[in-house]
Design a protein around this motif. Sequence first.
Motif, PDB file in Angstrom:
ATOM      1  N   VAL A 189       0.834  -1.283  -0.129  1.00  0.00           N
ATOM      2  CA  VAL A 189       0.052   0.155   0.000  1.00  0.00           C
ATOM      3  C   VAL A 189       0.977   1.226   0.059  1.00  0.00           C
ATOM      4  O   VAL A 189       1.996   1.352   0.215  1.00  0.00           O
ATOM      5  CB  VAL A 189      -0.960   0.095   1.237  1.00  0.00           C
ATOM      6  CG1 VAL A 189      -2.111  -1.042   1.032  1.00  0.00           C
ATOM      7  CG2 VAL A 189      -0.154   0.316   2.498  1.00  0.00           C
ATOM      8  N   ASP A 249      -2.884   3.034   5.485  1.00  0.00           N
ATOM      9  CA  ASP A 249      -3.508   2.179   4.673  1.00  0.00           C
ATOM     10  C   ASP A 249      -2.919   0.547   5.264  1.00  0.00           C
ATOM     11  O   ASP A 249      -3.705  -0.407   5.498  1.00  0.00           O
ATOM     12  CB  ASP A 249      -3.491   2.018   3.339  1.00  0.00           C
ATOM     13  CG  ASP A 249      -4.216   3.215   2.688  1.00  0.00           C
ATOM     14  OD1 ASP A 249      -5.264   3.719   3.279  1.00  0.00           O
ATOM     15  OD2 ASP A 249      -3.967   3.370   1.549  1.00  0.00           O
ATOM     16  N   ASP A 289      -4.534  -0.002   8.653  1.00  0.00           N
ATOM     17  CA  ASP A 289      -5.975  -0.409   8.346  1.00  0.00           C
ATOM     18  C   ASP A 289      -5.821  -1.914   7.871  1.00  0.00           C
ATOM     19  O   ASP A 289      -6.634  -2.630   8.502  1.00  0.00           O
ATOM     20  CB  ASP A 289      -6.592   0.262   7.225  1.00  0.00           C
ATOM     21  CG  ASP A 289      -6.831   1.654   7.654  1.00  0.00           C
ATOM     22  OD1 ASP A 289      -7.054   1.821   8.999  1.00  0.00           O
ATOM     23  OD2 ASP A 289      -7.218   2.517   6.819  1.00  0.00           O
ATOM     24  N   LEU A 318      -6.862  -3.686  -0.293  1.00  0.00           N
ATOM     25  CA  LEU A 318      -7.019  -1.879  -0.037  1.00  0.00           C
ATOM     26  C   LEU A 318      -6.327  -1.370  -1.047  1.00  0.00           C
ATOM     27  O   LEU A 318      -7.079  -0.220  -1.521  1.00  0.00           O
ATOM     28  CB  LEU A 318      -6.568  -1.661   1.145  1.00  0.00           C
ATOM     29  CG  LEU A 318      -6.886  -1.857   2.462  1.00  0.00           C
ATOM     30  CD1 LEU A 318      -6.263  -1.750   4.015  1.00  0.00           C
ATOM     31  CD2 LEU A 318      -8.444  -0.998   2.854  1.00  0.00           C
ATOM     32  N   ARG A 355      -8.593   1.246  -3.208  1.00  0.00           N
ATOM     33  CA  ARG A 355      -8.224   2.690  -3.399  1.00  0.00           C
ATOM     34  C   ARG A 355      -8.174   3.153  -4.885  1.00  0.00           C
ATOM     35  O   ARG A 355      -8.489   4.332  -5.014  1.00  0.00           O
ATOM     36  CB  ARG A 355      -6.940   2.890  -2.578  1.00  0.00           C
ATOM     37  CG  ARG A 355      -7.156   2.813  -1.104  1.00  0.00           C
ATOM     38  CD  ARG A 355      -7.568   3.894  -0.402  1.00  0.00           C
ATOM     39  NE  ARG A 355      -7.549   3.821   1.116  1.00  0.00           N
ATOM     40  CZ  ARG A 355      -8.112   3.069   2.012  1.00  0.00           C
ATOM     41  NH1 ARG A 355      -9.466   2.597   1.547  1.00  0.00           N
ATOM     42  NH2 ARG A 355      -7.883   2.971   3.277  1.00  0.00           N
TER      43      ARG A 355
END
Length: 159
Positions: A29, A34, A37, A74, A78
């Motif tokens: 990421v 992120d 997360d 993710l 995104r």
Amino acid sequence: MAESFAEADLRRMVETYSPMLLRAALTRVSTPADAEDAVQDVFLRVLTHAPRFRDREHEKAWLLRSALNRASDLRRRRRDDAPLDEVQDAAAESPDYGPLLSAVRSLPEAYSAVIHLYYYEGYSIKEIARLLALPVPTVGTRLSRGRERLRSLLKEEEA
């Protein structure tokens, strides 16, 4: 009030594995937030699903694979959800990790994972194969191809 066994086990996992999982997630990421997360989602899944692990190595492998997969999810989300100008703005604001880590992060996921585990976490090829549930020759090939791609990327940056 005493902690339940599950809470104590989760606390141990968080304290033991969080730094490694964050570093691994950062290879997939673009921001530390992120990565956090992704790791938080993994521990939430442990809490809600209470998976059973054969031993500590199985536990570690499961957490690592889960963190890498969640970080990949993710990143895809995104990239799919954000307009192009927002993605470019976020990339410009993300911290500078240096040319080597930036190059590792730009590799395809199959290569970045083995490069990260080998060089940043210090695992052997056999250990990486066990952690990622891959054949040893596959890990060796990915490591070799990842190195070649890194050389090319770093030479391009020098030019």
